[in-house]
Design an enzyme around this catalytic site. Structure first.
Site: not given
Length: 319
Positions: A37, A42, A71, A104, A163, A214, A216-217
């Site tokens: 992904d 990025y 994206k 995106h 989103n 959740g 952690l990112s």
């Protein structure tokens, strides 16, 4: 539901430094990942392409065995710019086609030429006295029609959105000639998005959950606190103990058992293997319900918060 061959667990490439990315992609493919992904934003698609090329050259997989998602960034929403963005991504990834190309964000920003700055990111002119986002008056249906043209040209097998909320999804389905194959949204036990999941299912749209673990990112971005880790919840620990699995595996299993695809991110080989190893056990109904009951509508990735804080522009897309 469209008959997608998209693997349920993918390798998320957000926040992987360019200098680490080629090796991380190669290692992910080596341990069994076939779903990658990616995204223009990025800033590492050249390195992703290097990792893919090396893996194929070494016989770890064929191109057809991979599912590669990228994206469309916010600054390329005008119909004449969608193809430019796609071609840049294909060139960077060294590919002839994508399996999936996603809008995106439902956010249209002013165009920034590729030769001027790439990836364009959020701020229109970083050298301005008060740098901020610059919006563009581009309706989402115009962008979607240009996305459909990419399928017609064979540049992407499928198209979809990220989103989007229920209102935008309902609207999209009124005008889509080629319906979205995938909706990618943030989802984890603190943000279950039950109504959005149900609506997507009714429309036959596969959901991919980003940030499936959740908080952690978001710890490294100061967008979450350590105390918000879902891995510390008692119901997660109890299920992990019963099944002799890690807390992270329990949360990821909950995600796929709901019917979603998930895209956890890590550069550690042991974690890569751990995150894939969630198909030899099942959570029982009580565990699934108890984990879902942790929902508190906690959204970590919210433009309504981070755009104002980081880019001097209040731009909410969720109520």
């Amino acid at each position: 539901m469209q008959n997608l061959s998209m693997p349920k667990v993918g390798f998320g490439l957000w926040k992987i430094a360019p200098e680490d990315c080629a090796e991380a992609v190669y290692n992910a493919i080596k341990v069994g990942y076939r779903h990658l992904d990616s995204a223009c934003d990025y800033g590492n698609e050249v390195q992703v392409g290097e990792g893919i090329k090396r893996a194929i050259a070494d016989g770890l997989c064929t191109r057809k065995e991979l599912w590669i998602t990228s994206k469309l960034w916010n600054t390329f929403h005008q119909k004449e710019h969608v193809g430019l963005a796609m071609q840049k991504t294909l060139d960077d990834l060294q590919l002839d086609y994508l399996d999936l190309y996603l809008i995106h964000f439902p956010i249209a920003q002013a165009f920034v030429p590729i030769e001027e700055r790439y990836p364009p990111e959020w701020i229109h002119d970083p050298s301005a006295q008060n740098p901020t986002m610059k919006m563009a008056k581009v309706p989402l249906y115009e962008t979607w029609q240009a996305m459909e043209a990419l399928v017609d040209k064979g540049q992407s097998k499928y198209i979809g959105v990220c989103n989007y909320n229920t209102g935008l999804l309902n609207d999209l389905m009124t005008y889509a000639r080629i319906p979205p194959a995938v909706l990618q949204v943030e989802s984890h036990p603190y943000l279950t998005q039950e109504r959005l999941m149900r609506l997507s299912s009714d429309y036959g749209i596969q959901v991919t959950a980003f940030s499936p673990l959740g908080a952690l990112s978001y710890l490294e971005l100061d967008m979450a606190g350590q105390s918000e880790s879902v891995l510390e919840q008692e119901v997660i620990k109890k299920a992990a103990s019963r099944l002799e699995k890690t807390a992270a595996q329990i949360v990821l299993r909950w995600g796929v058992q709901r019917g979603n695809a998930i895209i956890p991110k890590t550069t550690k080989t042991a974690r890569l293997i751990e995150n894939l190893s969630i198909f030899d056990f099942e959570l029982n109904e009580q565990e699934m319900l108890a984990i879902s009951a942790l929902n508190c509508d906690r959204r970590f990735n919210d433009p309504g918060h981070f755009c104002e804080a980081a880019f001097n522009k209040f731009y909410p897309i969720y109520d």
